[in-house]
Design an enzyme around this catalytic site. Structure first.
Site, PDB file in Angstrom:
ATOM      1  N   HIS A 195       3.170   0.611  -0.215  1.00 39.47           N
ATOM      2  CA  HIS A 195       2.343  -0.161   0.699  1.00 39.47           C
ATOM      3  C   HIS A 195       2.864  -1.594   0.847  1.00 39.47           C
ATOM      4  O   HIS A 195       3.531  -2.122  -0.056  1.00 39.47           O
ATOM      5  CB  HIS A 195       0.890  -0.173   0.213  1.00 39.47           C
ATOM      6  CG  HIS A 195       0.192   1.138   0.446  1.00 39.47           C
ATOM      7  ND1 HIS A 195      -1.161   1.308   0.316  1.00 39.47           N
ATOM      8  CD2 HIS A 195       0.687   2.352   0.835  1.00 39.47           C
ATOM      9  CE1 HIS A 195      -1.480   2.558   0.600  1.00 39.47           C
ATOM     10  NE2 HIS A 195      -0.379   3.220   0.903  1.00 39.47           N
ATOM     11  N   GLU A 243       1.396  -4.470   0.727  1.00 38.15           N
ATOM     12  CA  GLU A 243       0.934  -5.448  -0.265  1.00 38.15           C
ATOM     13  C   GLU A 243       1.712  -5.271  -1.571  1.00 38.15           C
ATOM     14  O   GLU A 243       2.110  -6.255  -2.211  1.00 38.15           O
ATOM     15  CB  GLU A 243      -0.563  -5.273  -0.555  1.00 38.15           C
ATOM     16  CG  GLU A 243      -1.459  -5.330   0.679  1.00 38.15           C
ATOM     17  CD  GLU A 243      -1.687  -3.963   1.321  1.00 38.15           C
ATOM     18  OE1 GLU A 243      -0.715  -3.191   1.430  1.00 38.15           O
ATOM     19  OE2 GLU A 243      -2.820  -3.680   1.706  1.00 38.15           O
ATOM     20  N   CYS A 262      -5.724  -1.124  -0.233  1.00 36.36           N
ATOM     21  CA  CYS A 262      -6.290   0.090  -0.847  1.00 36.36           C
ATOM     22  C   CYS A 262      -6.554  -0.186  -2.343  1.00 36.36           C
ATOM     23  O   CYS A 262      -6.245  -1.266  -2.851  1.00 36.36           O
ATOM     24  CB  CYS A 262      -5.328   1.263  -0.686  1.00 36.36           C
ATOM     25  SG  CYS A 262      -3.884   1.127  -1.758  1.00 36.36           S
ATOM     26  N   CYS A 293      -3.216  -0.934  -4.407  1.00 32.69           N
ATOM     27  CA  CYS A 293      -2.696  -2.293  -4.182  1.00 32.69           C
ATOM     28  C   CYS A 293      -3.635  -3.322  -4.787  1.00 32.69           C
ATOM     29  O   CYS A 293      -3.189  -4.358  -5.291  1.00 32.69           O
ATOM     30  CB  CYS A 293      -2.511  -2.555  -2.690  1.00 32.69           C
ATOM     31  SG  CYS A 293      -1.156  -1.601  -1.994  1.00 32.69           S
TER      32      CYS A 293
HETATM   33  N1  LIG Z   1      -3.532  -1.443   2.833  1.00 29.34           N
HETATM   34  C1  LIG Z   1      -2.593  -0.570   3.249  1.00 29.34           C
HETATM   35  C2  LIG Z   1      -2.953   0.667   3.715  1.00 29.34           C
HETATM   36  C3  LIG Z   1      -1.973   1.530   4.152  1.00 29.34           C
HETATM   37  N2  LIG Z   1      -0.692   1.145   4.118  1.00 29.34           N
HETATM   38  C4  LIG Z   1       0.332   2.023   4.686  1.00 29.34           C
HETATM   39  C5  LIG Z   1       0.493   3.400   4.139  1.00 29.34           C
HETATM   40  C6  LIG Z   1       0.962   4.169   5.349  1.00 29.34           C
HETATM   41  O1  LIG Z   1       2.354   3.955   5.552  1.00 29.34           O
HETATM   42  C7  LIG Z   1       0.205   3.515   6.484  1.00 29.34           C
HETATM   43  C8  LIG Z   1      -1.106   4.195   6.810  1.00 29.34           C
HETATM   44  O2  LIG Z   1      -0.826   5.322   7.578  1.00 29.34           O
HETATM   45  P1  LIG Z   1      -1.998   6.147   8.308  1.00 29.34           P
HETATM   46  O3  LIG Z   1      -2.867   6.707   7.231  1.00 29.34           O
HETATM   47  O4  LIG Z   1      -2.726   5.194   9.207  1.00 29.34           O
HETATM   48  O5  LIG Z   1      -1.253   7.202   9.082  1.00 29.34           O
HETATM   49  O6  LIG Z   1      -0.040   2.206   6.040  1.00 29.34           O
HETATM   50  C9  LIG Z   1      -0.341  -0.099   3.657  1.00 29.34           C
HETATM   51  O7  LIG Z   1       0.843  -0.480   3.639  1.00 29.34           O
HETATM   52  N3  LIG Z   1      -1.300  -0.930   3.212  1.00 29.34           N
HETATM   53 ZN   LIG Z   2      -2.225  -0.006  -0.855  1.00 32.77          ZN
END
Ligand SMILES: Nc1ccn([C@H]2C[C@H](O)[C@@H](COP(=O)(O)O)O2)c(=O)n1
Ligand SMILES: [Zn+2]
Length: 190
Positions: free
Chosen positions: A104, A106, A130, A133
């Site tokens: 992710h 973060e 999340c 993170c």
């Molecule tokens: N706080 C976050 C939440 C999600 N991500 C990333 C993980 C995946 O690459 C994408 C989410 O994909 P989706 O479920 O919308 O198809 O975002 C993050 O970096 N940080």
């Molecule tokens: Zn995360």
């Protein structure tokens, strides 16, 4: 357009100056505010993501308004974007699900901080962190979070994230930019 007033040579006469971009001193007034600058940096970083559905960017800033870490969501070093899946596969537990592999934004920012201590810093992220993170955010000493979107806020892992943040007193706030758009012309010369 901002309207400025100054006393002219004749002390009773007020001269009006029309100015759209500068003060009496000549200082630009349409410069980027700090918070917009940091969130824009997070957004710019998200543009590096190869994820076709959600591109996330994160930027960590210290008390002197220095950017100390930046990251976006991507696969671990040397895990090829062309070989690992960018889809969610048939289900959550599939080896073809990107979430098995993605780091992710973060987490990448924290890992990219190059040994700089992050105690007391602020995190600007385009998506609310999340639970995983959030654990890293807490352990690294980040004290404040500004986020743009909370599109997955109802999901269990994000509720867990908020529970931890509330428990430890890390503040989080949705970021409202002062300007809606920032134009960057890569061909710009002064
Ligand atoms: N706080 C976050 C939440 C999600 N991500 C990333 C993980 C995946 O690459 C994408 C989410 O994909 P989706 O479920 O919308 O198809 O975002 C993050 O970096 N940080
Ligand atoms: Zn995360």
């Amino acid at each position: 357009m901002a309207k400025l007033q100054k006393l002219s040579g004749n002390e009773n006469e007020i001269e009006s100056i029309e100015s759209s971009t500068s003060t009496y001193s000549g200082k630009r007034t349409d410069y980027l505010q700090w918070d917009d600058y940091f969130m824009a940096t997070a957004i710019l970083s998200s543009k590096r993501s190869k994820d076709p559905s959600t591109q996330v960017g994160a930027c960590v800033v210290d008390n002197h308004n220095r950017i100390v870490a930046i990251g976006y969501n991507g696969f671990p070093r040397n895990c090829s974007d062309d070989e690992f899946p960018w889809s969610k596969g048939p289900d959550k537990k599939s080896l073809e699900n990107k979430n098995m592999y993605v780091v992710h934004a973060e987490a990448n920012a924290i890992l990219n901080s190059n040994g700089t201590r992050l105690d007391g810093t602020r995190l600007y992220t385009t998506l609310f962190p999340c639970n995983e993170c959030t654990k890293l955010i807490i352990q690294s000493g980040i004290r404040e979070i500004y986020y743009l979107s909370d599109k997955y806020g109802d999901k269990l892992i994000y509720r867990a994230a908020r529970r931890m943040l509330d428990a430890v007193g890390i503040g989080y706030r949705q970021f409202i930019p002062t300007q809606k758009q920032i134009m960057i012309n890569l061909d710009e010369t002064n």
